[in-house]
Design a protein around this motif. Sequence first.
Motif, PDB file in Angstrom:
ATOM      1  N   GLN A   1      -9.227   5.655  -0.261  1.00 27.71           N
ATOM      2  CA  GLN A   1      -8.342   5.405  -1.399  1.00 27.71           C
ATOM      3  C   GLN A   1      -6.925   5.160  -0.904  1.00 27.71           C
ATOM      4  O   GLN A   1      -6.467   5.791   0.053  1.00 27.71           O
ATOM      5  CB  GLN A   1      -8.354   6.601  -2.341  1.00 27.71           C
TER       6      GLN A   1
ATOM      7  N   LEU B   1     -13.144   0.415  -1.219  1.00 26.66           N
ATOM      8  CA  LEU B   1     -11.786   0.960  -1.184  1.00 26.66           C
ATOM      9  C   LEU B   1     -11.300   1.067  -2.622  1.00 26.66           C
ATOM     10  O   LEU B   1     -11.371   0.095  -3.383  1.00 26.66           O
ATOM     11  CB  LEU B   1     -10.852   0.053  -0.387  1.00 26.66           C
ATOM     12  N   LEU B   2     -10.828   2.229  -3.000  1.00 27.97           N
ATOM     13  CA  LEU B   2     -10.260   2.420  -4.332  1.00 27.97           C
ATOM     14  C   LEU B   2      -8.763   2.155  -4.268  1.00 27.97           C
ATOM     15  O   LEU B   2      -8.026   2.872  -3.583  1.00 27.97           O
ATOM     16  CB  LEU B   2     -10.517   3.840  -4.832  1.00 27.97           C
ATOM     17  N   LEU B   3      -8.319   1.091  -4.958  1.00 27.85           N
ATOM     18  CA  LEU B   3      -6.895   0.822  -5.093  1.00 27.85           C
ATOM     19  C   LEU B   3      -6.428   1.596  -6.312  1.00 27.85           C
ATOM     20  O   LEU B   3      -6.686   1.217  -7.453  1.00 27.85           O
ATOM     21  CB  LEU B   3      -6.640  -0.673  -5.257  1.00 27.85           C
ATOM     22  N   SER B   4      -5.751   2.694  -6.054  1.00 32.95           N
ATOM     23  CA  SER B   4      -5.470   3.674  -7.103  1.00 32.95           C
ATOM     24  C   SER B   4      -4.278   3.263  -7.962  1.00 32.95           C
ATOM     25  O   SER B   4      -3.298   2.708  -7.468  1.00 32.95           O
ATOM     26  CB  SER B   4      -5.203   5.038  -6.457  1.00 32.95           C
TER      27      SER B   4
ATOM     28  N   LEU C   1     -11.829  -0.735  -8.041  1.00 34.94           N
ATOM     29  CA  LEU C   1     -12.729  -0.535  -6.908  1.00 34.94           C
ATOM     30  C   LEU C   1     -12.894  -1.867  -6.182  1.00 34.94           C
ATOM     31  O   LEU C   1     -13.341  -2.859  -6.778  1.00 34.94           O
ATOM     32  CB  LEU C   1     -14.079  -0.015  -7.378  1.00 34.94           C
TER      33      LEU C   1
ATOM     34  N   LYS D   1      -9.567   5.581 -12.483  1.00 32.40           N
ATOM     35  CA  LYS D   1      -8.672   5.912 -11.373  1.00 32.40           C
ATOM     36  C   LYS D   1      -8.080   4.687 -10.695  1.00 32.40           C
ATOM     37  O   LYS D   1      -7.242   4.821  -9.801  1.00 32.40           O
ATOM     38  CB  LYS D   1      -9.410   6.766 -10.345  1.00 32.40           C
TER      39      LYS D   1
ATOM     40  N   GLY E   1      -2.903   8.484  -0.407  1.00 33.48           N
ATOM     41  CA  GLY E   1      -4.271   8.021  -0.248  1.00 33.48           C
ATOM     42  C   GLY E   1      -5.114   9.007   0.531  1.00 33.48           C
ATOM     43  O   GLY E   1      -4.681  10.124   0.843  1.00 33.48           O
ATOM     44  N   ARG E   2      -6.318   8.585   0.880  1.00 39.71           N
ATOM     45  CA  ARG E   2      -7.221   9.480   1.621  1.00 39.71           C
ATOM     46  C   ARG E   2      -8.276   8.647   2.322  1.00 39.71           C
ATOM     47  O   ARG E   2      -8.555   7.495   1.975  1.00 39.71           O
ATOM     48  CB  ARG E   2      -7.885  10.467   0.672  1.00 39.71           C
TER      49      ARG E   2
ATOM     50  N   ALA F   1     -12.324   8.046   3.485  1.00 45.98           N
ATOM     51  CA  ALA F   1     -13.586   8.130   2.747  1.00 45.98           C
ATOM     52  C   ALA F   1     -14.254   9.465   3.002  1.00 45.98           C
ATOM     53  O   ALA F   1     -14.143  10.055   4.079  1.00 45.98           O
ATOM     54  CB  ALA F   1     -14.505   6.987   3.159  1.00 45.98           C
TER      55      ALA F   1
ATOM     56  N   GLN G   1     -17.257   9.628  -1.962  1.00 47.68           N
ATOM     57  CA  GLN G   1     -16.159   8.837  -2.524  1.00 47.68           C
ATOM     58  C   GLN G   1     -15.602   7.878  -1.481  1.00 47.68           C
ATOM     59  O   GLN G   1     -15.602   8.174  -0.287  1.00 47.68           O
ATOM     60  CB  GLN G   1     -15.048   9.755  -3.033  1.00 47.68           C
TER      61      GLN G   1
ATOM     62  N   THR H   1       0.844  -1.190   0.000  1.00 47.96           N
ATOM     63  CA  THR H   1       0.000   0.000   0.000  1.00 47.96           C
ATOM     64  C   THR H   1       0.877   1.237   0.000  1.00 47.96           C
ATOM     65  O   THR H   1       1.963   1.256   0.583  1.00 47.96           O
ATOM     66  CB  THR H   1      -0.922   0.013   1.228  1.00 47.96           C
TER      67      THR H   1
END
Length: 606
Positions: A354, A335-338, A392, A389, A344-345, A347, A351, A204
């Motif tokens: 991330q 969780l968005l795996l960018s 998901l 992006k 990251g950020r 939630a 959105q 991560t």
Amino acid sequence: MNGDWQDLLAALEALRARVLRESEARMVVLEGQDPTLRLHPGVHNMLHYLALRRVDLRPLQEALAGQGLSSLGRSESHVLDTLDHIIALLSAALGRPEPEAGEQATLRPDEGMRLLIQNTERLLGPAREHRSTRIMVTLPGERADDPAFLQSLLATGMDVARINCAHDGPEQWRAMVKNLHQAMQEQGGSCRILADLAGHKIRTGPLPMEPGVLHLRPQRDRLGRLQAPAHLRAIVSIQAEVALPGGVQCVLLPTAGSSAPRVAEELLCVDARGKERVLVVDAVEGGVLTLHCMQGSYLVNGNAWQSRRRRHCRGVVAGIPAAPVQIVLEVGDLLLLSSDAGQGRAAAADQPAQVACTIPALVERLPPGQAVWVDDGKMAAVVEAQGPKGALLRITHAKPGGARLLPDRGLNFPGLPLNLPPLSDKDLADLDVIIPLVDMVGFSFVESGAHMGALLEALQQRQATHLGIIAKIETAQAFRRLPEILLAALGRQPLGVMVARGDLAVEVGPERLTEVQEEILWLAEAAHLPVIWATQVLETLTRKGSISRPELTDAAMGVRAECVMLNKGPFVAEAVHTLDDILTRMQDHQRKKFTRLRALHWQDGG
């Protein structure tokens, strides 16, 4: 009875013929790649074992055991010898002439054990007088300049020191080795050094940081009654930003002209919630203060403290490191795996949370339905969709109340071909640093014979063919190709196998881990190679100072390997002492798969 023996003899003779036929066919192929392999007894025996275990032998085992004969269950290191002895016994019982010796020489049990001991000593160094299973300890970077800490590890039982190249850097690695050699000279004895290459760090990415909080929690019983105070270790410094020694949690920053706290001094402190707490100085040793507090406290940088008796002894708390922002994910959360390597950020209303992946190109290859495991299985998710992006994910597994998402935690994609180069650019650069420092190299995420060949070539280019190699088995692909991986290096350099149970459990599934680690132990013994039993051994003791009963049983099973690895933690010296005691006791009862019938001491309490 004679009919049963005749049937058994026929079955064993057919089995022996098949083992020789299939192993010779494999040997011909291998010999075309490297003619010297035919000279290596470990290669022959492993090929025999692979042929032996290709079919289900349980009916034959039960029939042999029913006649009071060897059931083949401990034949790993000497396959042909076991078959030949049973065949000879049955032939004699039936009045038949003793079978002629085959063309291929067989290894006796004592010879197989001698080869294993020889290969183990060559790789891991001599065993201790009282214990044959070695203990490996992962060295923490923050204690690199602490020879006394290293001396304590050597004194309590460390036989191999592990440097994890995924953490710290060349400066810390050199300091670890220098101080370890100094500790060995002063302490006596020997200690081998392993450097684990980081491999491709599929982890991560970074998260936003927030001010750190130091939570002091006294121990209480279930009725809330105080059992033990909370403890704190701090240093006094005129600089707020200073590297903290190992185990030290903060800095007491005196105001201008103020003096340092003394033993037995009571410091009044207003914590982050505005509550007044009392910190009592118990000891001052080597510039480190040990304090205790009878009440729960939340300390942050800037909290004021002042001596109750001396007005000129005052200051503020400092040096508490910032921490990643709290992101807790529960089952069902998104969780968005960018595919963006940025920060990251948490939630927000519109959105999901991330986090980035340290190898962004992998994110684009994740198909819907692909399982994703985070932090050695502490959290699991499945890919719901791909977008511009990134991927998901929907969380499918987390502990009750949710699991915390942290930066720099491992990501696993079970079943997904990664198609990454055997060695990363960082691995190659790290080899240049560690080769003069260490005795062994740990090959992370090795998955094939070609991978092993790439490491052998890299070591040869650097004139490091003397170094030992540890093949770290941590993926399902590596497990499936274990014979291929071992055959690529057998006889070339000192070789061993690490059962990296954290990643491996995620890859093959936790329910199957026990079965898989058994097969790795058997295959390595067939090749007469030492095994390192690794990941989460005595983890609770190492990290928290308390002992978990299931972990004690797990540690005792480690006696079947040639080395057991402990991770770093505040109480690792205590864990080494406990593990030394467990392994010393257990070696009287177990050697590999062989149960040893030492006299029971229940009657005398021993």
